[in-house]
Design a protein around this motif. Structure first.
Motif, short mmCIF file in Angstrom:
data_model
loop_
_atom_site.label_atom_id
_atom_site.label_comp_id
_atom_site.label_asym_id
_atom_site.label_seq_id
_atom_site.Cartn_x
_atom_site.Cartn_y
_atom_site.Cartn_z
N GLN A 68 46.29 -58.07 -17.43
CA GLN A 68 48.13 -58.16 -17.72
C GLN A 68 47.79 -58.61 -19.32
OE1 GLN A 68 50.10 -56.29 -16.13
NE2 GLN A 68 51.50 -57.12 -17.36
N SER A 69 47.20 -59.97 -19.40
CA SER A 69 46.95 -60.14 -20.77
C SER A 69 47.05 -58.86 -21.98
CB SER A 69 46.13 -61.79 -20.49
OG SER A 69 46.39 -62.51 -21.83
N LEU A 70 45.77 -58.41 -21.49
CA LEU A 70 45.53 -57.73 -22.65
C LEU A 70 46.65 -56.23 -22.65
CD1 LEU A 70 41.56 -57.00 -21.58
CD2 LEU A 70 42.30 -57.86 -23.49
N LEU A 71 47.20 -56.14 -21.54
CA LEU A 71 48.08 -55.50 -21.67
C LEU A 71 49.38 -55.42 -22.90
CD1 LEU A 71 47.56 -53.61 -18.35
CD2 LEU A 71 46.78 -52.49 -19.90
N GLU A 72 49.63 -56.79 -21.88
CA GLU A 72 50.39 -56.88 -22.90
C GLU A 72 50.31 -56.96 -24.56
OE1 GLU A 72 51.12 -61.21 -21.02
OE2 GLU A 72 52.15 -59.75 -19.61
N LYS A 73 49.23 -57.75 -24.58
CA LYS A 73 48.87 -58.01 -26.26
C LYS A 73 48.69 -56.37 -26.99
CE LYS A 73 46.58 -61.51 -26.25
NZ LYS A 73 45.20 -62.95 -26.47
N ILE A 74 47.77 -55.11 -25.96
CA ILE A 74 47.98 -53.61 -26.56
C ILE A 74 49.30 -53.35 -26.89
CG2 ILE A 74 47.43 -50.93 -25.55
CD1 ILE A 74 44.92 -52.42 -24.35
N GLU A 75 50.19 -53.65 -25.55
CA GLU A 75 51.55 -53.09 -26.08
C GLU A 75 52.87 -53.78 -27.07
OE1 GLU A 75 54.79 -50.23 -25.33
OE2 GLU A 75 52.42 -50.66 -24.54
N TYR A 76 52.23 -54.81 -27.31
CA TYR A 76 52.53 -55.71 -29.00
C TYR A 76 51.65 -55.16 -29.22
CZ TYR A 76 53.67 -58.98 -32.03
OH TYR A 76 54.29 -59.47 -33.40
N ASP A 110 42.55 -51.04 -30.94
CA ASP A 110 40.89 -50.75 -30.58
C ASP A 110 40.61 -50.92 -29.98
OD1 ASP A 110 41.86 -47.56 -31.94
OD2 ASP A 110 40.67 -48.26 -34.20
N HIS A 111 40.10 -52.94 -30.80
CA HIS A 111 39.09 -53.32 -30.46
C HIS A 111 39.63 -54.10 -29.15
CE1 HIS A 111 36.86 -56.97 -30.16
NE2 HIS A 111 37.44 -57.62 -29.90
N LEU A 112 41.49 -54.35 -28.94
CA LEU A 112 41.51 -54.43 -27.95
C LEU A 112 41.77 -53.11 -26.65
CD1 LEU A 112 45.61 -56.83 -28.99
CD2 LEU A 112 43.00 -56.87 -27.79
N LEU A 113 41.86 -52.31 -27.13
CA LEU A 113 41.63 -51.05 -26.17
C LEU A 113 39.77 -50.62 -25.98
CD1 LEU A 113 43.92 -48.37 -27.66
CD2 LEU A 113 44.41 -49.63 -25.70
N ASN A 114 39.47 -51.13 -26.51
CA ASN A 114 37.66 -51.58 -25.92
C ASN A 114 37.37 -51.99 -25.20
OD1 ASN A 114 36.87 -49.22 -27.74
ND2 ASN A 114 36.53 -50.44 -29.82
#
Length: 56
Positions: free
Chosen positions: A5-13, A40-44
């Motif tokens: 969830q935290s990663l998805l929030e950062k990705i969206e931001y 890209d790094h966060l998505l990976n």
């Protein structure tokens, strides 16, 4: 490691921020490229964590 969830929030931001910067400064501006690389790094990272969960 961060939770999904935290990663998805950062990705969206970052996605929103990158879009705004690209529209304002251009898609090839240094800031746009830097944000794109960070995204890209966060998505990976997110994909790796998803794959690891599926293996369990």
């Amino acid at each position: 490691m961060e939770n999904s969830q935290s990663l998805l929030e950062k990705i969206e931001y970052l996605r929103n921020k990158m879009t705004k910067v690209a529209l304002r400064k251009g898609f090839t501006s240094n800031e746009s490229i830097s944000l794109s690389q960070e995204l890209d790094h966060l998505l990976n990272t997110y994909e790796k964590s998803k794959n690891n969960k599926n293996r369990l």
